[in-house]
Design an enzyme around this catalytic site. Structure first.
Site, PDB file in Angstrom:
ATOM      1  N   ASP A 174       0.846  -1.290  -0.112  1.00 60.44           N
ATOM      2  CA  ASP A 174      -0.026  -0.129   0.006  1.00 60.44           C
ATOM      3  C   ASP A 174       0.893   1.205  -0.088  1.00 60.44           C
ATOM      4  OD1 ASP A 174       0.499   0.845   2.526  1.00 60.44           O
ATOM      5  OD2 ASP A 174      -1.429   0.313   3.450  1.00 60.44           O
ATOM      6  N   CYS A 207     -17.657   0.547   9.987  1.00 57.98           N
ATOM      7  CA  CYS A 207     -18.084  -0.573   8.525  1.00 57.98           C
ATOM      8  C   CYS A 207     -17.667  -1.774   9.042  1.00 57.98           C
ATOM      9  CB  CYS A 207     -17.847   0.321   7.637  1.00 57.98           C
ATOM     10  SG  CYS A 207     -16.123   0.222   6.910  1.00 57.98           S
TER      11      CYS A 207
END
Length: 320
Positions: A141, A251
């Site tokens: 990432d 979430c």
């Protein structure tokens, strides 16, 4: 006839190299490995539309590397394969003491970039050994790669409605690593979407940051504001952030697939003392040197002292 034989031989070689790659990835400790053919990362225009809507907020590096992110062959000319690996980081949240904040689960332990560096380099070296002159580029990432899009194409998981990659055996609590390789490997098929009509992740977001299935507006996202945003946080976002001082897991915590999460086998991802639920008063009083010492070698350092303390002060206000 000879051409058919050569094609069959090459196909078997691709299958063999792919199987060897997956076996070696498992030996290195990765929990999943998938392969996709190199090319465009996502359906044409999807990433561009996300940028053009301003959903990346002020993360200007995403715009600057737009062309490379859209096709990995611009990063590694001659790339044939994209190998995607997943590493589980799940750990149970320690009991929160009074007057403490909340940190996103991925940041409880050591910096995953450093932890995964050695196995990622080893995987890239293995792929380079498969063919004379083979080249690789790897990233966890930090490179111009749309990791989640590639994870979905490689069958590592599917992209959930919160825009994170999901697996039936791990939920979404895992890091992704990507290796681009000039070696041709047998690709995997994408995984079937498992979200169905569920919208629990979207419903759980207190700021409405998930503006459509699989589309997150960073300008509304608590994780963005507690980690990346160097400017003032809108009052409505600050109030909705509750006790989150670095990142946000709401979430993910709402996702039914995460009930299948299992504890990571990597000790470096286990929570360091006080990192999952930092004490707000002491964090608010930290000097920059104390902040650096307390969170050295962890993802929390990315926020910098001023940004972290801004979130801490906001959490203190919300707690009251």
């Amino acid at each position: 006839m000879e051409a058919n034989h050569e094609a069959l031989t090459e196909s078997r070689a691709m299958e063999s190299r792919a199987a060897e790659t997956k076996r070696y990835a498992a030996e290195l400790g990765f929990d999943a490995c998938g392969i996709a053919p190199a090319g465009p990362a996502a359906p044409e225009g999807r990433f561009a539309a996300w940028l053009e809507n301003g959903f990346h907020a002020d993360m200007a590096w995403l715009e600057r590397t737009r062309n490379v992110r859209e096709d990995v062959r611009r990063k590694l000319p001659g790339a044939q394969s994209v190998v995607v690996v997943a590493r589980n980081y799940y750990a149970a949240r320690p009991e929160a003491p009074p007057n403490s904040g909340r940190v996103s689960r991925y940041a409880w332990g050591r910096d995953y970039h450093q932890v995964l560096r050695k196995p990622m380099k080893a995987l890239a070296a293995f792929l380079e050994s498969l063919e004379p002159g083979a080249q690789c580029y790897w990233s966890v990432d930090t490179g111009p790669i749309l990791e989640r899009a590639w994870a979905a194409r490689a069958g590592v998981g599917w992209i959930g409605k919160n825009s994170l990659v999901l697996r039936r055996d791990l939920g979404s609590w895992f890091f992704l690593g990507v290796v681009l390789a000039t070696v041709e490997l047998e690709p995997d098929s994408p995984t079937k979407d498992g979200c169905g009509a569920c919208t629990r992740c979207m419903d759980a977001c207190p700021t409405g940051a998930i503006v459509a299935p699989r589309v997150v507006d960073a300008r509304r996202c608590i994780a963005y504001h507690t980690v990346e945003n160097r400017d003032e946080v809108p009052q409505a976002i600050a109030r909705a952030s509750g006790l989150w001082v670095f990142g946000c897991d709401m979430c993910q915590e709402a996702c039914p697939w995460n009930r299948f999460a299992r504890a990571t086998s990597e000790p470096a991802f286990h929570p360091l003392p006080g990192h999952a639920n930092p004490e707000l008063a002491s964090c608010a009083a930290m000097s920059e040197a104390q902040f650096d010492a307390a969170f050295a070698g962890t993802p929390i350092r990315r926020a910098k002292c001023a940004i972290f303390q801004r979130s801490v002060i906001s959490a203190k206000g919300n707690a009251q």
